[in-house]
Design a protein around this motif. Structure first.
Motif, PDB file in Angstrom:
ATOM      1  N   TYR A 162       0.838  -1.202   0.000  1.00 32.91           N
ATOM      2  CA  TYR A 162       0.000   0.000   0.000  1.00 32.91           C
ATOM      3  C   TYR A 162       0.875   1.254   0.000  1.00 32.91           C
ATOM      4  O   TYR A 162       0.624   2.199  -0.760  1.00 32.91           O
ATOM      5  CB  TYR A 162      -0.925   0.014   1.218  1.00 32.91           C
ATOM      6  N   PHE A 163       1.897   1.273   0.828  1.00 34.30           N
ATOM      7  CA  PHE A 163       2.832   2.405   0.873  1.00 34.30           C
ATOM      8  C   PHE A 163       3.421   2.685  -0.504  1.00 34.30           C
ATOM      9  O   PHE A 163       3.520   3.837  -0.940  1.00 34.30           O
ATOM     10  CB  PHE A 163       3.931   2.104   1.891  1.00 34.30           C
ATOM     11  N   LEU A 164       3.796   1.636  -1.225  1.00 29.99           N
ATOM     12  CA  LEU A 164       4.481   1.792  -2.500  1.00 29.99           C
ATOM     13  C   LEU A 164       3.544   2.211  -3.639  1.00 29.99           C
ATOM     14  O   LEU A 164       4.003   2.814  -4.608  1.00 29.99           O
ATOM     15  CB  LEU A 164       5.205   0.498  -2.866  1.00 29.99           C
ATOM     16  N   ILE A 223       9.505   8.951  -3.056  1.00 25.49           N
ATOM     17  CA  ILE A 223       8.604   8.574  -1.971  1.00 25.49           C
ATOM     18  C   ILE A 223       9.407   8.513  -0.680  1.00 25.49           C
ATOM     19  O   ILE A 223      10.562   8.071  -0.686  1.00 25.49           O
ATOM     20  CB  ILE A 223       7.913   7.229  -2.295  1.00 25.49           C
ATOM     21  N   ASN A 224       8.814   8.987   0.395  1.00 26.65           N
ATOM     22  CA  ASN A 224       9.535   9.069   1.665  1.00 26.65           C
ATOM     23  C   ASN A 224       9.028   8.015   2.639  1.00 26.65           C
ATOM     24  O   ASN A 224       7.827   7.907   2.888  1.00 26.65           O
ATOM     25  CB  ASN A 224       9.376  10.466   2.278  1.00 26.65           C
ATOM     26  N   TYR A 225       9.962   7.237   3.174  1.00 32.39           N
ATOM     27  CA  TYR A 225       9.619   6.250   4.193  1.00 32.39           C
ATOM     28  C   TYR A 225       9.949   6.818   5.570  1.00 32.39           C
ATOM     29  O   TYR A 225      11.038   7.345   5.802  1.00 32.39           O
ATOM     30  CB  TYR A 225      10.405   4.955   3.985  1.00 32.39           C
ATOM     31  N   ILE A 251       4.433   5.099   7.518  1.00 34.76           N
ATOM     32  CA  ILE A 251       4.039   3.690   7.450  1.00 34.76           C
ATOM     33  C   ILE A 251       2.883   3.417   8.420  1.00 34.76           C
ATOM     34  O   ILE A 251       2.008   2.586   8.144  1.00 34.76           O
ATOM     35  CB  ILE A 251       5.246   2.757   7.722  1.00 34.76           C
ATOM     36  N   GLU A 252       2.827   4.139   9.517  1.00 37.07           N
ATOM     37  CA  GLU A 252       1.692   4.021  10.442  1.00 37.07           C
ATOM     38  C   GLU A 252       0.422   4.557   9.775  1.00 37.07           C
ATOM     39  O   GLU A 252      -0.668   3.984   9.935  1.00 37.07           O
ATOM     40  CB  GLU A 252       1.974   4.781  11.740  1.00 37.07           C
ATOM     41  N   GLN A 253       0.552   5.648   9.035  1.00 40.41           N
ATOM     42  CA  GLN A 253      -0.601   6.202   8.306  1.00 40.41           C
ATOM     43  C   GLN A 253      -1.097   5.196   7.265  1.00 40.41           C
ATOM     44  O   GLN A 253      -2.312   5.035   7.067  1.00 40.41           O
ATOM     45  CB  GLN A 253      -0.217   7.511   7.632  1.00 40.41           C
TER      46      GLN A 253
END
Length: 384
Positions: A289-291, A300-302, A307-309
């Motif tokens: 989903y993050f990607l 894109i920023n990790y 990642i919690e969002q």
């Protein structure tokens, strides 16, 4: 579908070489360590592209290689006192596990460099014979000046590249921009060749594996991370077109970088995150989903906050699905809600339109959450 072609720097309508069929190759990893989050991005991006194309009815043949001979692999094998194959076999399994965890299909073809060596040597011989490569001692170099279009993918001229070139310690080369096709070596895994015992240069491998897999010298889509655009993909084009006299790929696609806490991810900085480390805490679906939550060409920023969002957003989707399942099971007449059905069809078209617009997964995800809102409102109305 329309895609951004890195070569032309334009959004172009996808027109495959053969109607109804797509040949797609994505540069794979050098397998000497566990895959990090940056490695996961092209896995997810091009898996999503393959699935989007398949949903449109295209027959997609997808290949992605494993580079299983490299200085880093040899160094790791020496440090661990094992063979290079033991190292590469271990991490190929790790990459396949990550693919499966991310719900990405395995490639139709996953060639290894070590299994393509005879054809790599033949290809280098071809370039030596036509003058686009030359031998010095036991090494072979590509003659960059033999490619009049060199630099067109990265949109740099040879003159500009020469100005920016570092003074090369290797005085054997005719030109500082010339790159290695074959290097003589006494350390690590090596093969016999007409020039020496050695191993191929990195830039040659993919060209040969593409020809070997697809049995042709022109493919539809060649992809990979933005970091591969120059010099790797530039050098691939130069070799293929000088050897074969034709265009190498119709479309070039590059996914953006991943930053960690707003700093470019780098092993030298110690800020890289392995996929399995993140998955152990959040699961693979959150990573996928993050990607896909950002456009593939955007950086894109990790971070832990992001990642919690993503975890929370994914939970909203799960909750909606559970609510919908419950409503259907309890005969809430969802199928008779013509207004909701119209909204679902509208959101579906919204999603397809986003995906057709240069694989805009960010807008595609937005369409899904619009649908979630529509479904939740419909279910709430029926419960009142």
């Amino acid at each position: 579908m329309k895609l951004y072609n890195s070569y032309s720097q334009k959004i172009e309508e996808l027109k495959p070489i053969e109607p109804g069929k797509i040949s797609m190759y994505v540069c794979g990893p050098t397998v000497y360590n566990y895959p990090h989050i940056g490695n996961a991005r092209p896995i997810v991006v091009f898996d999503t592209l393959k699935k989007a194309l398949s949903a449109q009815g295209y027959e997609v043949t997808f290949a992605s290689n494993y580079t299983d001979v490299d200085d880093k692999i040899i160094k790791t094998a020496i440090e661990q006192n094992v063979s290079e194959k033991e190292i590469t076999d271990k991490f190929i399994v790790a990459y396949n596990d990550v693919r499966k965890g991310l719900h990405a299909d395995l490639p139709d073809y996953a060639p290894r460099v070590t299994e393509t060596m005879d054809k790599i040597i033949e290809f280098i011989e071809k370039m030596v014979e036509n003058g686009s490569a030359y031998q010095v001692g036991g090494d072979v170099y590509f003659r960059v000046n033999s490619d009049k279009k060199y630099g067109e993918l990265s949109h740099q001229s040879i003159d500009d590249l020469m100005v920016g070139a570092r003074i090369d310690e290797n005085e054997k080369k005719e030109n500082p921009l010339d790159f290695t096709l074959w290097k003589e070596t006494t350390e690590g895994i090596k093969w016999d060749s007409p020039w020496s015992k050695g191993r191929p240069g990195w830039h040659t491998e993919c060209v040969v594996m593409i020809q070997d897999v697809f049995k042709k010298t022109l493919i539809d889509i060649h992809g990979g991370g933005l970091d591969l655009k120059f010099p790797h993909h530039e050098n691939e084009i130069a070799q293929s077109e000088c050897a074969n006299g034709c265009t190498f790929s119709k479309y070039w696609m590059h996914n953006g970088y991943i930053n960690v806490d707003n700093v470019k991810m780098s092993k030298s900085l110690g800020n890289f995150k392995t996929v399995r480390e993140i998955a152990n805490v959040y699961g693979y679906e959150v990573i996928r989903y993050f990607l896909v939550s950002s456009h593939y060409r955007s950086p894109i920023n990790y971070s832990l906050e992001i990642i919690e969002q993503c975890k929370s957003a994914l939970e909203r989707l799960y909750t909606c699905r559970e609510s919908l399942d419950f409503a259907i099971k309890n005969a809430k007449d969802i199928a008779d809600d013509t207004e909701l059905i119209d909204r679902i069809n509208s959101r579906r078209e919204q999603f397809i339109e986003a995906m057709d617009d240069d694989l805009n997964t960010a807008d595609g995800v937005a369409a899904i959450f619009d649908l979630v809102k529509d479904i939740n409102i419909s279910i709430l109305d029926k419960e009142v």
